[in-house]
Design a protein around this motif. Structure first.
Motif, PDB file in Angstrom:
ATOM      1  N   GLY A  48       8.909  21.136   6.553  1.00  0.00           N
ATOM      2  CA  GLY A  48      10.281  21.378   6.273  1.00  0.00           C
ATOM      3  C   GLY A  48      10.983  20.077   6.973  1.00  0.00           C
ATOM      4  N   LEU A  49      10.946  19.448   7.475  1.00  0.00           N
ATOM      5  CA  LEU A  49      12.098  18.498   8.147  1.00  0.00           C
ATOM      6  C   LEU A  49      12.805  17.466   7.027  1.00  0.00           C
ATOM      7  CD1 LEU A  49       9.719  17.540  11.094  1.00  0.00           C
ATOM      8  CD2 LEU A  49      11.669  19.014  11.180  1.00  0.00           C
ATOM      9  N   TYR A  50      12.502  17.275   5.708  1.00  0.00           N
ATOM     10  CA  TYR A  50      13.207  16.979   4.856  1.00  0.00           C
ATOM     11  C   TYR A  50      13.852  15.149   5.306  1.00  0.00           C
ATOM     12  CZ  TYR A  50      14.884  16.107   0.157  1.00  0.00           C
ATOM     13  OH  TYR A  50      14.951  16.288  -1.132  1.00  0.00           O
TER      14      TYR A  50
ATOM     15  N   TYR B 156       7.099   9.895  11.358  1.00  0.00           N
ATOM     16  CA  TYR B 156       7.422  10.447  12.529  1.00  0.00           C
ATOM     17  C   TYR B 156       7.523  11.279  12.334  1.00  0.00           C
ATOM     18  CZ  TYR B 156      11.273   9.497  13.525  1.00  0.00           C
ATOM     19  OH  TYR B 156      13.334   9.097  14.038  1.00  0.00           O
ATOM     20  N   ASP B 157       7.934  12.373  11.503  1.00  0.00           N
ATOM     21  CA  ASP B 157       8.183  13.476  10.748  1.00  0.00           C
ATOM     22  C   ASP B 157       6.539  13.958   9.940  1.00  0.00           C
ATOM     23  OD1 ASP B 157      12.261  13.208  11.221  1.00  0.00           O
ATOM     24  OD2 ASP B 157      10.216  14.176  12.180  1.00  0.00           O
TER      25      ASP B 157
ATOM     26  N   VAL C 197       1.008  -1.536   0.276  1.00  0.00           N
ATOM     27  CA  VAL C 197       0.160  -0.306   0.045  1.00  0.00           C
ATOM     28  C   VAL C 197       0.506   1.091   0.060  1.00  0.00           C
ATOM     29  CG1 VAL C 197      -1.511   0.987   0.976  1.00  0.00           C
ATOM     30  CG2 VAL C 197      -1.831  -0.881   1.339  1.00  0.00           C
ATOM     31  N   TYR C 198       0.547   2.293  -0.744  1.00  0.00           N
ATOM     32  CA  TYR C 198       1.711   3.214  -1.021  1.00  0.00           C
ATOM     33  C   TYR C 198       0.786   4.386  -0.903  1.00  0.00           C
ATOM     34  CZ  TYR C 198       5.030   1.268  -4.079  1.00  0.00           C
ATOM     35  OH  TYR C 198       5.954   0.188  -4.281  1.00  0.00           O
ATOM     36  N   TYR C 199       1.201   5.299   0.501  1.00  0.00           N
ATOM     37  CA  TYR C 199       0.842   6.639   0.885  1.00  0.00           C
ATOM     38  C   TYR C 199       1.556   7.626   0.741  1.00  0.00           C
ATOM     39  CZ  TYR C 199      -0.957   2.849   4.326  1.00  0.00           C
ATOM     40  OH  TYR C 199      -1.717   1.874   4.603  1.00  0.00           O
ATOM     41  N   CYS C 200       0.576   8.435   0.151  1.00  0.00           N
ATOM     42  CA  CYS C 200       1.732  10.160   0.678  1.00  0.00           C
ATOM     43  C   CYS C 200       1.207  10.862   1.673  1.00  0.00           C
ATOM     44  CB  CYS C 200       0.962  10.573  -0.556  1.00  0.00           C
ATOM     45  SG  CYS C 200      -0.635  11.736  -1.168  1.00  0.00           S
ATOM     46  N   ALA C 201       2.229  11.789   1.860  1.00  0.00           N
ATOM     47  CA  ALA C 201       2.141  12.428   3.025  1.00  0.00           C
ATOM     48  C   ALA C 201       3.063  13.418   3.151  1.00  0.00           C
ATOM     49  CB  ALA C 201       3.181  11.684   4.231  1.00  0.00           C
ATOM     50  N   ALA C 202       2.561  14.593   3.909  1.00  0.00           N
ATOM     51  CA  ALA C 202       2.862  16.364   4.131  1.00  0.00           C
ATOM     52  C   ALA C 202       3.514  16.500   5.060  1.00  0.00           C
ATOM     53  CB  ALA C 202       1.664  16.629   3.695  1.00  0.00           C
ATOM     54  N   ASP C 203       4.292  17.178   4.748  1.00  0.00           N
ATOM     55  CA  ASP C 203       5.567  17.245   5.797  1.00  0.00           C
ATOM     56  C   ASP C 203       5.581  19.372   5.784  1.00  0.00           C
ATOM     57  OD1 ASP C 203       9.140  17.818   5.892  1.00  0.00           O
ATOM     58  OD2 ASP C 203       7.873  18.759   7.726  1.00  0.00           O
ATOM     59  N   LEU C 204       5.334  19.645   6.483  1.00  0.00           N
ATOM     60  CA  LEU C 204       4.554  20.841   6.861  1.00  0.00           C
ATOM     61  C   LEU C 204       5.532  21.475   7.578  1.00  0.00           C
ATOM     62  CD1 LEU C 204       1.665  20.376   5.949  1.00  0.00           C
ATOM     63  CD2 LEU C 204       0.472  22.176   6.838  1.00  0.00           C
TER      64      LEU C 204
END
Length: 123
Positions: A101-103, A108-109, A92-99
């Motif tokens: 800017g931890l890159y 968990y980031d 299962v492929y998930y996209c995620a947003a890092d608001l």
């Protein structure tokens, strides 16, 4: 609240290609760092690739040269082009947003997640 909706998964044969899309809500999408992760049955969620707000990218070794991440800020969408798929890419492929800017490559980031889309590669 930021919402992410993935699409484009499916059942393919080894060697085939798929393109995943992740539509993201939010008026400042262009500032978000985005990532793709995957999770196979019985395994932990695994980092695949990330892209920063300027288009810089970082790939996991397992997909380097086969997968390409891109983003269209006008459409609030991030893409994952997957070529030369292998059975071990099944997950299962998930996209995620890092608001923030931890890159990061760590789940968990990331602040927001989509519901996931199944990719199955048969041999």
């Amino acid at each position: 609240q930021v919402q992410l909706i993935e699409s484009g998964g499916g059942l393919v044969q080894a060697g085939d290609s798929l393109r995943l899309s992740c539509a993201v809500s939010g008026r400042t999408f262009n500032t978000y760092f985005m990532g793709w992760f995957r999770q196979a049955p019985g395994k932990e969620r695994e980092f695949v690739v990330r892209i920063d707000s300027g288009g810089g990218t970082y790939y996991a070794d397992s997909v380097k040269g086969r997968f390409t991440i891109s983003r269209d800020n006008a459409k609030n969408t991030v893409y994952l082009q997957m070529n030369s798929l292998k059975p071990e890419d099944t997950a299962v492929y998930y996209c995620a947003a890092d608001l923030r800017g931890l890159y990061s490559r760590y789940p968990y980031d990331y602040d927001y997640w989509g519901q996931g889309t199944q990719v199955t590669v048969s041999s």
